[in-house]
Write an enzyme that holds these catalytic residues in place. Sequence first.
Site, mmCIF file in Angstrom:
data_model
loop_
_atom_site.group_PDB
_atom_site.id
_atom_site.type_symbol
_atom_site.label_atom_id
_atom_site.label_comp_id
_atom_site.label_asym_id
_atom_site.label_seq_id
_atom_site.Cartn_x
_atom_site.Cartn_y
_atom_site.Cartn_z
ATOM 1 N N GLU A 153 61.975 47.807 -15.390
ATOM 2 C CA GLU A 153 62.081 46.375 -15.109
ATOM 3 C C GLU A 153 61.907 46.099 -13.609
ATOM 4 O OE1 GLU A 153 64.582 44.526 -18.770
ATOM 5 O OE2 GLU A 153 65.778 45.163 -17.057
ATOM 6 N N GLU B 215 62.551 47.184 -25.296
ATOM 7 C CA GLU B 215 64.008 47.033 -25.358
ATOM 8 C C GLU B 215 64.283 45.795 -26.190
ATOM 9 O OE1 GLU B 215 66.502 46.946 -21.956
ATOM 10 O OE2 GLU B 215 65.685 48.795 -21.085
#
Length: 583
Positions: free
Chosen positions: A157, A233
């Site tokens: 991320e 995710e």
Amino acid sequence: MSRFEIGEQDFLHDGTPVRILSGALHYFRHHPDQWRDRLTRARELGLNTIETYIPWNAHSPARGEFRTDGILDLGRFLDEVAAQGMWAIVRPGPYICAEWTGGGLPGWLFTAGAAVRRHEPTYLAAIQDYYEAVAGIVAPRQVDRGGPVVLVQVENEYGAYGDDKDYLRALVKLLRESGITTPLTTIDQPEPWMLENGSLPELHKTGSFGSRAAERLATLREHQPTGPLMCAEFWDGWFDSWGLHHHTTDAAASAHELDTLLAAGASVNLYMVCGGTNFGFTNGANDKGTYVPIVTSYDYDAPLDEAGRPTAKYWAFREVLSRYTDVPAVTAPPRTDAPAFTAPLTTVAPLWDVLDLLGPEHPHDHLPTVDELGRFDGFALYRALDDVAPGVLDVAEVRDRAQVFVDRAPVAVLSRDLGEHRAVLPHGGALEVLVEDQGRVNYGPRIGEPKGLIGPARVGAEAVTRWGVRPLALDDVTALTAHVRDAAPVDGVVAGPAFAHATFDTPDPDADHFLDTAGWGKGVVWVNGFCLGRFWSRAPQRTLYVPAPVLRAQGNDILVLVLDTAAPTVTFVEDLALGHTEE
């Protein structure tokens, strides 16, 4: 040998389109003797892949070291994945977040002057060593060499943090030079600026989200116009923090989002399929203006609970997955109650009596952080080398909780999350401060900050500059347990700081146990030398998970670090008690 590639529309296994149906299961949050059980449950859910982070700081607590013993045996874990006939996705970071202390970045990086998560020579040199150690395990287990590993993720991320493309290119180069040949991916939340900042044209972008699946897949497709869509995710739950409620998500609503995602043809990685536990001192913390440490349990309200047992979400997800793949028969035994019984705490030793067993004291002519001493978790005892006068002790900052004593009598508790850094000293004498690192920040700009007491320190107008600091050595509590076993008998409520001991037999050593800490204030528990983690009377978590492999039928040792007070009874209960929800 097999080939795994990213095609124009799909993942390709030996040229055949395939869909990844994955679940996140972190080997370092589960006892290694339970990996096979958790993997079996994941496969029977209908998954074909297991994803795991790799925590750099756990494997490399000191520079030049790369541990693979016990719970850190990544090779054994990947071999267990392969034995299930499943693929593996590996996410080595170097930054992983994961609600793990420091986001996986070793504390020694920062004492070495590294500027992390950007193109900086000291940092990249350390990553090169780390990637080479990781590749020594992962590279021979890639699918093109007969192993299970099909994808490796670059960073984590990153678009939410930075946009240093040279840094990302350097990571790709280091991975490839270390022997990683599988396709490389990135992950970001499906915000246009994050997706653009966090990847490179040659890396396959994936998303992280848990709701509004159709909308977020559309955003991801705008920024990844070719290849398979993947939510790498899929947030099916959430983590818990001390002082807040236990997070849960509705099983039916979460299953509906999963169905929407799969109906769109996307691949998925459930985050988490089984969360596990932040054993020892491994929990992280968040700081978005206020420091909030994460609890010991990483149950995550996942399809498999902290003890690896199917939940309502497991069965809801399994029904959805059965529409898109063949699911095997379920072999999980029926859910039964754990043994419930009590045992007395029998002996206790004040902290002051066992200091010689907890490592040396280091003298300083200034107020040092514990990082300066090469310690990056746990506790440290600070002692002013000169007696202080009565007055107000004022420390610039406490990281993260400090118990203040004068002549070994308690006078105050200072807490970072409440902004407390002053204590009234009612009389003069010997000043000692027991400081707890409650978890290193794992997300945001405060990653890498040092722990301990942050100076300057004053009592009134007088600077306190001469200190002895003793980081408490609690990695191996064998000698400490033996000493406390023969200490003074417990007489009523245990007053901390102290170590208390109990011995118990169990009617079922093959069963997981749940230790109820409702009668205890704050501290840490070890069972047969295995650190279960922290407890705290502050909500939400009330039980500590005791994996069956650490138990024996008779003569189990419990060691409890009691920081404030504890009832003189060890209580085991039938099930997890993770706290109140918002409802």
